[in-house]
Design a protein around this motif. Structure first.
Motif, PDB file in Angstrom:
ATOM      1  N   PRO A 201       0.814  -1.229   0.000  1.00  0.00           N
ATOM      2  CA  PRO A 201       0.000   0.000   0.000  1.00  0.00           C
ATOM      3  C   PRO A 201       0.841   1.270   0.000  1.00  0.00           C
ATOM      4  CG  PRO A 201      -0.941  -1.606   1.494  1.00  0.00           C
ATOM      5  CD  PRO A 201       0.366  -2.181   1.043  1.00  0.00           C
ATOM      6  N   GLY A 202       1.961   1.271   0.722  1.00  0.00           N
ATOM      7  CA  GLY A 202       2.847   2.439   0.711  1.00  0.00           C
ATOM      8  C   GLY A 202       3.512   2.633  -0.626  1.00  0.00           C
ATOM      9  N   VAL A 203       3.915   1.527  -1.260  1.00  0.00           N
ATOM     10  CA  VAL A 203       4.526   1.624  -2.589  1.00  0.00           C
ATOM     11  C   VAL A 203       3.517   2.180  -3.589  1.00  0.00           C
ATOM     12  CG1 VAL A 203       5.574   0.308  -4.469  1.00  0.00           C
ATOM     13  CG2 VAL A 203       6.115  -0.273  -2.104  1.00  0.00           C
ATOM     14  N   ARG A 204       2.279   1.681  -3.516  1.00  0.00           N
ATOM     15  CA  ARG A 204       1.254   2.125  -4.460  1.00  0.00           C
ATOM     16  C   ARG A 204       0.917   3.602  -4.268  1.00  0.00           C
ATOM     17  NH1 ARG A 204      -2.013  -1.492  -3.446  1.00  0.00           N
ATOM     18  NH2 ARG A 204      -3.296  -0.441  -1.903  1.00  0.00           N
ATOM     19  N   SER A 205       0.674   4.020  -3.024  1.00  0.00           N
ATOM     20  CA  SER A 205       0.297   5.412  -2.791  1.00  0.00           C
ATOM     21  C   SER A 205       1.444   6.360  -3.103  1.00  0.00           C
ATOM     22  CB  SER A 205      -0.151   5.595  -1.338  1.00  0.00           C
ATOM     23  OG  SER A 205       0.893   5.236  -0.443  1.00  0.00           O
ATOM     24  N   GLY A 206       2.664   5.989  -2.709  1.00  0.00           N
ATOM     25  CA  GLY A 206       3.811   6.833  -3.016  1.00  0.00           C
ATOM     26  C   GLY A 206       4.066   6.943  -4.499  1.00  0.00           C
ATOM     27  N   SER A 207       3.947   5.834  -5.221  1.00  0.00           N
ATOM     28  CA  SER A 207       4.173   5.851  -6.666  1.00  0.00           C
ATOM     29  C   SER A 207       3.124   6.686  -7.382  1.00  0.00           C
ATOM     30  CB  SER A 207       4.163   4.413  -7.214  1.00  0.00           C
ATOM     31  OG  SER A 207       5.184   3.634  -6.617  1.00  0.00           O
ATOM     32  N   LEU A 208       1.872   6.563  -6.954  1.00  0.00           N
ATOM     33  CA  LEU A 208       0.811   7.362  -7.568  1.00  0.00           C
ATOM     34  C   LEU A 208       1.049   8.852  -7.356  1.00  0.00           C
ATOM     35  CD1 LEU A 208      -2.373   5.271  -6.722  1.00  0.00           C
ATOM     36  CD2 LEU A 208      -1.448   5.713  -8.982  1.00  0.00           C
ATOM     37  N   LEU A 209       1.403   9.224  -6.134  1.00  0.00           N
ATOM     38  CA  LEU A 209       1.674  10.634  -5.846  1.00  0.00           C
ATOM     39  C   LEU A 209       2.816  11.156  -6.695  1.00  0.00           C
ATOM     40  CD1 LEU A 209       1.342  10.813  -1.949  1.00  0.00           C
ATOM     41  CD2 LEU A 209      -0.059  12.017  -3.615  1.00  0.00           C
ATOM     42  N   VAL A 210       3.912  10.412  -6.736  1.00  0.00           N
ATOM     43  CA  VAL A 210       5.086  10.859  -7.472  1.00  0.00           C
ATOM     44  C   VAL A 210       4.780  10.952  -8.965  1.00  0.00           C
ATOM     45  CG1 VAL A 210       7.443  10.247  -8.139  1.00  0.00           C
ATOM     46  CG2 VAL A 210       6.716  10.000  -5.763  1.00  0.00           C
ATOM     47  N   PHE A 211       4.127   9.945  -9.525  1.00  0.00           N
ATOM     48  CA  PHE A 211       3.866   9.925 -10.960  1.00  0.00           C
ATOM     49  C   PHE A 211       2.939  11.070 -11.369  1.00  0.00           C
ATOM     50  CE2 PHE A 211       1.571   8.582 -14.767  1.00  0.00           C
ATOM     51  CZ  PHE A 211       2.622   8.245 -15.607  1.00  0.00           C
ATOM     52  N   VAL A 212       1.857  11.269 -10.634  1.00  0.00           N
ATOM     53  CA  VAL A 212       0.896  12.321 -10.995  1.00  0.00           C
ATOM     54  C   VAL A 212       1.537  13.703 -10.864  1.00  0.00           C
ATOM     55  CG1 VAL A 212      -1.284  13.403 -10.363  1.00  0.00           C
ATOM     56  CG2 VAL A 212      -1.111  10.918 -10.450  1.00  0.00           C
ATOM     57  N   ILE A 213       2.316  13.910  -9.810  1.00  0.00           N
ATOM     58  CA  ILE A 213       2.979  15.210  -9.649  1.00  0.00           C
ATOM     59  C   ILE A 213       4.017  15.419 -10.749  1.00  0.00           C
ATOM     60  CG2 ILE A 213       4.453  16.578  -8.130  1.00  0.00           C
ATOM     61  CD1 ILE A 213       3.081  15.247  -5.758  1.00  0.00           C
ATOM     62  N   CYS A 214       4.743  14.362 -11.104  1.00  0.00           N
ATOM     63  CA  CYS A 214       5.747  14.488 -12.168  1.00  0.00           C
ATOM     64  C   CYS A 214       5.104  14.818 -13.512  1.00  0.00           C
ATOM     65  CB  CYS A 214       6.556  13.195 -12.283  1.00  0.00           C
ATOM     66  SG  CYS A 214       7.757  12.942 -10.957  1.00  0.00           S
ATOM     67  N   LEU A 215       3.894  14.326 -13.754  1.00  0.00           N
ATOM     68  CA  LEU A 215       3.216  14.661 -15.004  1.00  0.00           C
ATOM     69  C   LEU A 215       3.046  16.170 -15.156  1.00  0.00           C
ATOM     70  CD1 LEU A 215       0.344  11.999 -15.258  1.00  0.00           C
ATOM     71  CD2 LEU A 215       2.347  12.175 -16.727  1.00  0.00           C
ATOM     72  N   GLY A 216       2.850  16.869 -14.061  1.00  0.00           N
ATOM     73  CA  GLY A 216       2.634  18.306 -14.108  1.00  0.00           C
ATOM     74  C   GLY A 216       3.885  19.131 -13.909  1.00  0.00           C
ATOM     75  N   PHE A 217       5.076  18.519 -13.907  1.00  0.00           N
ATOM     76  CA  PHE A 217       6.312  19.267 -13.701  1.00  0.00           C
ATOM     77  C   PHE A 217       6.515  20.251 -14.853  1.00  0.00           C
ATOM     78  CE2 PHE A 217       7.504  17.269  -9.982  1.00  0.00           C
ATOM     79  CZ  PHE A 217       8.774  17.636  -9.575  1.00  0.00           C
TER      80      PHE A 217
END
Length: 588
Positions: A201-217
């Motif tokens: 669950p930590g891997v999934r939530s952390g990866s989702l946060l990082v990926f979505v934020i990186c899309l908007g960099f």
């Protein structure tokens, strides 16, 4: 007062102020943006077809997904072992390491981006040391390429990966690992069969946060990447600055939003039970195809059971030993902490340079660039504007966000999830999409280029942080205290002010701090809605980074890097005083 009491009896009503701000600033504009992308009322997909008909646009889209995916993968690879070692460390060391991770997380991402410009530039730290050492004769191309983008993005997003992982790993019962070891499992088998699945669950939530934020960099690729490293956010921003064809901009924004939505819909749900049942069915089907090996498997199973029984007493008291690191693990955690903190240290040291340009190490020490910051009206004026806007955003978002969090915690579970998803939309959508929607919303209100418009646009994100932090505090709140107060004929408002508010005050203060940091560090939305009349400190820094390398930026960046330490110190003092007050009656 009567209105608040009525809303207190209908908890969902407490979310109305937050929903109203969200609806006016980005909700309705988002609908208009979508209608413009499909050429309403004609309703056609010509804008999307025009986007995909250009090979350059498709290349930028896939490049955005690739860069975000690679940065996310690197954050998982680096962050997972780091989080594991932090969660296994002794309590005092664990707290120290968490603080060291939080400090760069709270630091301005613009300042951290500038730190890598200073380190990787042609006249930066690395090239200067190599040139002075005679290792190279000309500067290495360390900046304006894909590698520089990855280094900076991972540095910025790594705390976002580590903190959710640490939170999940600290909640895993270590006795499960001890039980596996006591049954004869090797340390690696106990980790992969017990600990790793529980940490997913930590891997999934952390990866989702990082990926979505990186899309908007937007800032980091523009500052450190080359012409071939542009991301879709940069492409959209250039469209806005040049032609601002609302239909084309809307189509590009919703394509980026669709990518984020697809990822969230695919991985945002907890499918662990389904996967577990599928694995069990697969295992049973595979075993049914091998009936001739059943006696052989039973024989070796009995031998293995006897072997495990012999090892059980030996491993029983060794299985739960945690908190001892090997030399390799110690070196690894030191390396990660240096990676997170070293860029800030470099900028702070270089900010004391006495020369006309930055050098490392400084040939002489001086406060020249700090004096330049405090004496230049353009710099200190921008800082004062950011402080004013941040203070107003903090007041508004703390009040509205606290009410929303309290209302959500009292609603039915069926509505709680939906309301939370709606209120957290501004920080789950790519920032450039939110910025464009906020621009359209404030244009309708005539607030472009005003402090009020910037305050409203910053508040939609700040409210999210307040809701998250206050909701986490309310999750551990004992509601029987409220029931006891109400049994003494206290009304909803009096119960909240006299019982609930004092107990959740640390969470409210924490939410207020994060709201101020969010506003003080915001640059993407500010660049859209500020016009040319208002300049915040991040906008001033970004303009100087693009147009000229003014060493004053180093002084500003170093001051911004010291702010998280002050925030953490203030929060610790407030927490310590609250704890002392809570313990004082017990000691009397």
């Amino acid at each position: 007062m009567k209105m608040l009491q009525k809303l207190g009896r209908i908890p969902i009503g407490l979310t109305l102020p937050a929903l109203a701000i969200l609806l006016v600033v980005i909700g309705i504009p988002m609908v208009r943006l979508f209608l413009a992308s499909v050429n309403a009322p004609a309703f056609s997909l010509t804008n999307y077809q025009a986007f995909f008909s250009q090979p350059a646009n498709v290349r930028v889209l896939f490049q955005t997904i690739e860069v975000s995916a690679v940065a996310t993968a690197l954050c998982v690879i680096i962050g997972y072992p780091t989080a594991y070692l932090i969660s296994a460390a002794p309590k005092r060391l664990q707290l120290t390491l968490i603080v060291l991770v939080i400090i760069p997380y709270l630091t301005s991402f613009l300042a951290r981006t500038y730190a890598w410009v200073v380190i990787l530039g042609d006249h930066g730290l690395i090239n200067t040391l190599l040139l002075n050492g005679g290792v190279i004769s000309s500067p290495l191309p360390l900046i304006y390429n894909r590698m520089a983008v990855y280094i900076s993005m991972v540095h910025i997003m790594l705390p976002v990966m580590i903190l959710p992982l640490v939170s999940v790993m600290m909640g895993i019962d270590r006795s499960l690992m001890a039980a596996a070891r006591s049954m004869g499992a090797r340390p690696s088998a106990a980790f992969w069969r017990v600990f790793f699945p529980l940490s997913m669950p930590g891997v999934r939530s952390g990866s989702l946060l990082v990926f979505v934020i990186c899309l908007g960099f937007y800032i980091t690729p523009a500052a450190l990447g080359g012409l071939g490293d542009a991301m879709l956010s940069t492409f959209i921003a250039s469209q806005v600055q040049t032609s601002f064809n609302i239909a084309r901009v809307a189509a590009s924004a919703f394509i980026l939003l669709a990518v984020a939505g697809v990822v969230l819909s695919m991985f945002g749900l907890d499918l662990s039970d389904t996967q577990g049942r599928m694995a069990q069915r697969t295992q049973r089907a595979w075993q049914s195809r091998l009936p001739s090996f059943v006696p052989l498997r039973r024989y070796f199973g009995e031998r293995a059971d006897r072997y495990r029984a012999k090892r059980w007493t030996t491993n029983l008291y060794q299985a739960g030993a945690v908190g001892r690191w090997s030399i390799l693990e110690t070196v690894y955690i030191i390396f990660v902490m240096i990676y997170l903190l070293f860029p800030g240290v470099v900028v702070i040291i270089m900010s004391f340079s006495a020369g006309t340009y930055l050098e490392m190490p400084p040939s002489a020490l001086s406060l020249r660039w700090y004096r330049s910051f405090f004496e230049d009206p353009s710099w200190n004026g921008a800082a004062w504007t950011s402080v004013q806007i941040g203070a107003m955003v903090t007041i508004l978002s703390t009040i509205v966000g606290t009410l929303a969090a309290y209302g959500i915690s009292r609603t039915r579970s069926q509505l709680r999830g939906s309301l939370t998803m709606v209120l957290l939309a501004p920080i789950t959508f790519p920032s450039i999409v939110v910025a464009i929607a906020a621009y359209l919303g404030l244009v309708n209100l005539g607030l472009i280029g005003t402090k009020t418009g910037i305050i409203l646009s910053h508040s939609i994100g700040a409210i999210c942080y307040v809701v998250v932090i206050v909701s986490a505090t309310l999750a551990t709140f004992d509601r029987r205290l409220e029931q006891a107060a109400q049994s003494m004929r206290a009304g909803p408002l009096q119960t909240f002010m006299r019982v609930t508010l004092p107990l959740i005050r640390p969470g409210i203060i924490g939410g207020a701090v994060f709201a101020f940091i969010h506003s003080f560090d915001e640059v993407v939305i500010s660049s859209m809605v500020s016009g040319f009349s208002i300049r915040t400190l991040p906008l001033k820094m970004w303009e100087n980074m693009r147009n000229e390398i003014d060493p004053t930026i180093a002084a500003v960046a170093s001051l911004l890097m010291l702010l998280p330490i002050l925030w953490l110190a203030a929060l610790y003092v407030f927490w310590w005083r609250s704890r002392q007050k809570a313990l004082s009656p017990a000691t009397l």
